[in-house]
Design an enzyme around this catalytic site. Structure first.
Site, mmCIF file in Angstrom:
data_model
loop_
_atom_site.group_PDB
_atom_site.id
_atom_site.type_symbol
_atom_site.label_atom_id
_atom_site.label_comp_id
_atom_site.label_asym_id
_atom_site.label_seq_id
_atom_site.Cartn_x
_atom_site.Cartn_y
_atom_site.Cartn_z
ATOM 1 N N ARG A 1 -12.027 -9.062 8.644
ATOM 2 C CA ARG A 1 -11.225 -10.213 8.172
ATOM 3 C C ARG A 1 -10.700 -11.040 9.380
ATOM 4 N NH1 ARG A 1 -8.365 -6.267 3.845
ATOM 5 N NH2 ARG A 1 -10.072 -6.498 2.242
ATOM 6 N N ASP B 1 -10.123 -4.811 8.702
ATOM 7 C CA ASP B 1 -9.021 -5.599 9.052
ATOM 8 C C ASP B 1 -9.739 -6.458 10.509
ATOM 9 O OD1 ASP B 1 -7.561 -4.284 7.547
ATOM 10 O OD2 ASP B 1 -6.523 -3.095 9.044
ATOM 11 N N HIS C 1 -2.663 0.097 9.182
ATOM 12 C CA HIS C 1 -3.407 -0.631 7.983
ATOM 13 C C HIS C 1 -2.267 -1.061 6.918
ATOM 14 C CE1 HIS C 1 -6.611 -2.052 5.604
ATOM 15 N NE2 HIS C 1 -6.073 -1.132 4.525
ATOM 16 N N ARG D 1 0.822 -1.213 -0.196
ATOM 17 C CA ARG D 1 -0.190 0.027 0.125
ATOM 18 C C ARG D 1 0.740 1.283 0.119
ATOM 19 N NH1 ARG D 1 -2.244 -3.658 3.620
ATOM 20 N NH2 ARG D 1 -4.634 -4.109 3.374
HETATM 21 N N1 LIG Z 1 -8.397 1.847 3.725
HETATM 22 C C1 LIG Z 1 -8.911 0.744 3.342
HETATM 23 O O1 LIG Z 1 -9.192 -0.204 3.961
HETATM 24 C C2 LIG Z 1 -9.054 0.410 1.710
HETATM 25 C C3 LIG Z 1 -8.350 1.426 0.875
HETATM 26 N N2 LIG Z 1 -8.510 1.032 -0.423
HETATM 27 C C4 LIG Z 1 -7.890 2.209 -1.309
HETATM 28 O O2 LIG Z 1 -9.021 2.759 -1.659
HETATM 29 C C5 LIG Z 1 -8.525 3.612 -2.992
HETATM 30 C C6 LIG Z 1 -9.565 3.188 -4.009
HETATM 31 O O3 LIG Z 1 -9.540 1.976 -4.717
HETATM 32 P P1 LIG Z 1 -10.514 1.572 -5.801
HETATM 33 O O4 LIG Z 1 -11.991 2.120 -5.232
HETATM 34 O O5 LIG Z 1 -10.471 0.085 -5.778
HETATM 35 O O6 LIG Z 1 -9.873 2.207 -6.976
HETATM 36 P P2 LIG Z 1 -10.560 2.357 -8.467
HETATM 37 O O7 LIG Z 1 -9.412 2.696 -9.147
HETATM 38 O O8 LIG Z 1 -11.624 1.494 -8.800
HETATM 39 O O9 LIG Z 1 -11.379 3.820 -7.988
HETATM 40 C C7 LIG Z 1 -10.803 4.866 -7.733
HETATM 41 C C8 LIG Z 1 -11.778 6.029 -8.486
HETATM 42 O O10 LIG Z 1 -10.760 7.261 -8.136
HETATM 43 C C9 LIG Z 1 -11.189 8.232 -9.211
HETATM 44 N N3 LIG Z 1 -10.111 9.411 -9.084
HETATM 45 C C10 LIG Z 1 -8.894 9.301 -9.408
HETATM 46 N N4 LIG Z 1 -8.313 10.683 -9.085
HETATM 47 C C11 LIG Z 1 -9.379 11.473 -8.498
HETATM 48 C C12 LIG Z 1 -9.614 12.707 -8.298
HETATM 49 N N5 LIG Z 1 -8.643 13.605 -8.474
HETATM 50 N N6 LIG Z 1 -10.734 13.285 -7.957
HETATM 51 C C13 LIG Z 1 -12.023 12.344 -8.213
HETATM 52 N N7 LIG Z 1 -11.726 10.946 -8.281
HETATM 53 C C14 LIG Z 1 -10.687 10.521 -8.676
HETATM 54 C C15 LIG Z 1 -10.706 7.303 -10.325
HETATM 55 O O11 LIG Z 1 -11.235 7.963 -11.561
HETATM 56 C C16 LIG Z 1 -11.453 6.171 -9.949
HETATM 57 O O12 LIG Z 1 -12.694 5.834 -10.339
HETATM 58 C C17 LIG Z 1 -7.096 2.889 -3.281
HETATM 59 O O13 LIG Z 1 -6.048 3.848 -2.916
HETATM 60 C C18 LIG Z 1 -7.088 1.560 -2.536
HETATM 61 O O14 LIG Z 1 -5.803 1.340 -2.180
HETATM 62 C C19 LIG Z 1 -9.184 0.115 -0.889
HETATM 63 C C20 LIG Z 1 -9.610 -0.796 -0.244
HETATM 64 C C21 LIG Z 1 -9.644 -0.818 1.198
HETATM 65 O O1 LIG Z 2 -5.043 -4.168 0.183
HETATM 66 C C1 LIG Z 2 -5.253 -3.008 -0.162
HETATM 67 O O2 LIG Z 2 -4.436 -2.520 -0.943
HETATM 68 C C2 LIG Z 2 -6.407 -2.407 -0.054
HETATM 69 C C3 LIG Z 2 -6.856 -2.379 1.294
HETATM 70 O O3 LIG Z 2 -6.363 -1.667 1.935
HETATM 71 C C4 LIG Z 2 -7.417 -3.677 1.817
HETATM 72 O O4 LIG Z 2 -8.388 -4.193 1.109
HETATM 73 O O5 LIG Z 2 -7.231 -3.907 2.917
#
Ligand SMILES: NC(=O)C1=CN([C@@H]2O[C@H](COP(=O)(O)OP(=O)(O)OC[C@H]3O[C@@H](n4cnc5c(N)ncnc54)[C@H](O)[C@@H]3O)[C@@H](O)[C@H]2O)C=CC1
Ligand SMILES: O=C([O-])CC(=O)C(=O)O
Length: 308
Positions: free
Chosen positions: A151, A148, A175, A88
């Site tokens: 999970r 987490d 995380h 990450r």
């Molecule tokens: N904290 C957590 O537990 C988790 C965090 N994540 C994180 O969440 C983020 C998103 O993941 P996904 O939805 O799978 O990615 P994704 O690629 O499916 O969606 C991201 C979206 O953000 C948009 N985007 C990019 N720059 C932008 C901006 N400046 N303004 C508005 N929209 C913008 C993109 O066009 C895209 O549609 C990633 O950084 C991922 O690592 C994902 C899962 C869990």
């Molecule tokens: O694994 C990743 O990169 C996205 C995330 O934070 C999660 O699913 O826990």
């Protein structure tokens, strides 16, 4: 109750869907930078309303923050997800700029909002929002520990051969693949410590499987997960919107709690209408204290890469 979700990708759309299905918000605004994308996701989701029985109005917009004005809660999921083999932390170069500009645009139109940060590396992105906005600390929340912990419960139930509803447990710390601290000393099955049922080796396996939960899914899916992340965010949003005073591990700015300061990292907090209403101090075993300290060092190292 108006909720804005920035990023209409996998996690943002899943989060909007779960919020709508739970039917507690009047309005969800989905915003994305990709032309027409949020509009399309919002229309598709609204066509679920009669099927799934919700009245939440979901609208999609392309990068027009005036439509997000006066949001009570804003969720930031914009940014790139990792690919198999990546950490990450490697996402910081692109995501820091996105999170910084998105949070500033959101606050310009919703100065009283509560922000939930999801984009990775989440603890560092949460810290970035603290450093670059003037929001009070109770209104900046990082989502990681709720996911987490879900999970962890899944892995505990698997090891115990028990239904997940029998199991309780929490993950604190950063995380990240190495930073998560699954609290095996506190985990229970119907109030009985899981150590009564599982050997040290099996519990260790549960812990390790939990820590790489995100990486495991990323390898299977080719990109990171979205259903459980979306559900976890919707749980936080609901706790705030409905003033539930529920306890979740969330990333928050620490100022001496757990012996740590000047970083955001996952600890148990009470969530209610004011966002983070309390940080809950719980006793940790010596091993968990050491792990938490190492986790904090890892988060601080990543924070050091920010150009503040
Ligand atoms: N904290 C957590 O537990 C988790 C965090 N994540 C994180 O969440 C983020 C998103 O993941 P996904 O939805 O799978 O990615 P994704 O690629 O499916 O969606 C991201 C979206 O953000 C948009 N985007 C990019 N720059 C932008 C901006 N400046 N303004 C508005 N929209 C913008 C993109 O066009 C895209 O549609 C990633 O950084 C991922 O690592 C994902 C899962 C869990
Ligand atoms: O694994 C990743 O990169 C996205 C995330 O934070 C999660 O699913 O826990």
């Amino acid at each position: 109750m108006k909720v804005t979700v920035v990023g209409a990708g996998a996690v943002g759309a899943s989060c909007a869907e779960y919020i709508a299905i739970k039917n507690f918000a009047s309005e969800v605004v989905l915003l994305d930078i990709k032309e027409g994308y949020a509009e399309g996701k919002a229309m598709d989701l609204m066509q679920c309303a009669s099927l799934n029985g919700f009245d939440t109005k979901i609208t999609g917009i392309t990068n027009d923050y005036s439509k997000t004005a006066n949001s009570d809660i804003c969720v930031i999921t914009s940014g790139i997800p990792r690919k198999p083999g990546m950490t990450r932390e490697e996402l910081i170069g692109i995501n820091a700029g996105i999170v910084k500009s998105v949070s500033s645009s959101l606050i310009e139109h919703s100065p009283n909002t509560i922000i939930i940060v999801v984009s990775n590396p989440m603890d560092t992105m949460t810290y970035l929002v603290h450093k670059t906005t003037n929001l009070p600390k109770n209104r900046i929340i990082g989502m990681g520990g709720a996911l987490d912990s879900a999970r962890f419960k899944y892995r505990l139930a698997e090891a115990l051969e028990a239904p997940i509803s029998d199991v309780d447990g929490m993950v604190i710390g950063g995380h990240s693949d190495t930073g998560m601290v699954p609290l095996t000393s506190h985990a229970t099955r119907n109030s009985v410590k899981v150590s009564e049922f599982l050997s040290d080796d099996r519990l260790n396996q549960v812990k390790e499987d939990t820590k790489v939960g995100g990486a495991t899914l990323t390898k299977l899916l080719g990109t990171s997960a979205w259903y459980a992340p979306g559900a976890a965010v919707s749980g936080l949003v609901q706790a705030i919107a409905c003033d539930q005073k529920k306890m979740f591990p969330c990333s928050t700015l620490l100022e001496g709690e757990y012996g740590l300061s000047d970083l955001c990292i996952g600890v148990p907090v009470i969530l209610g209408k004011n966002g983070i209403e309390k940080i809950v101090d719980i006793p940790l075993s010596d091993a968990e204290k050491t792990h938490m300290q190492q986790s904090a060092e890892g988060v601080k190292k990543t924070n050091g890469l920010l150009e503040l």
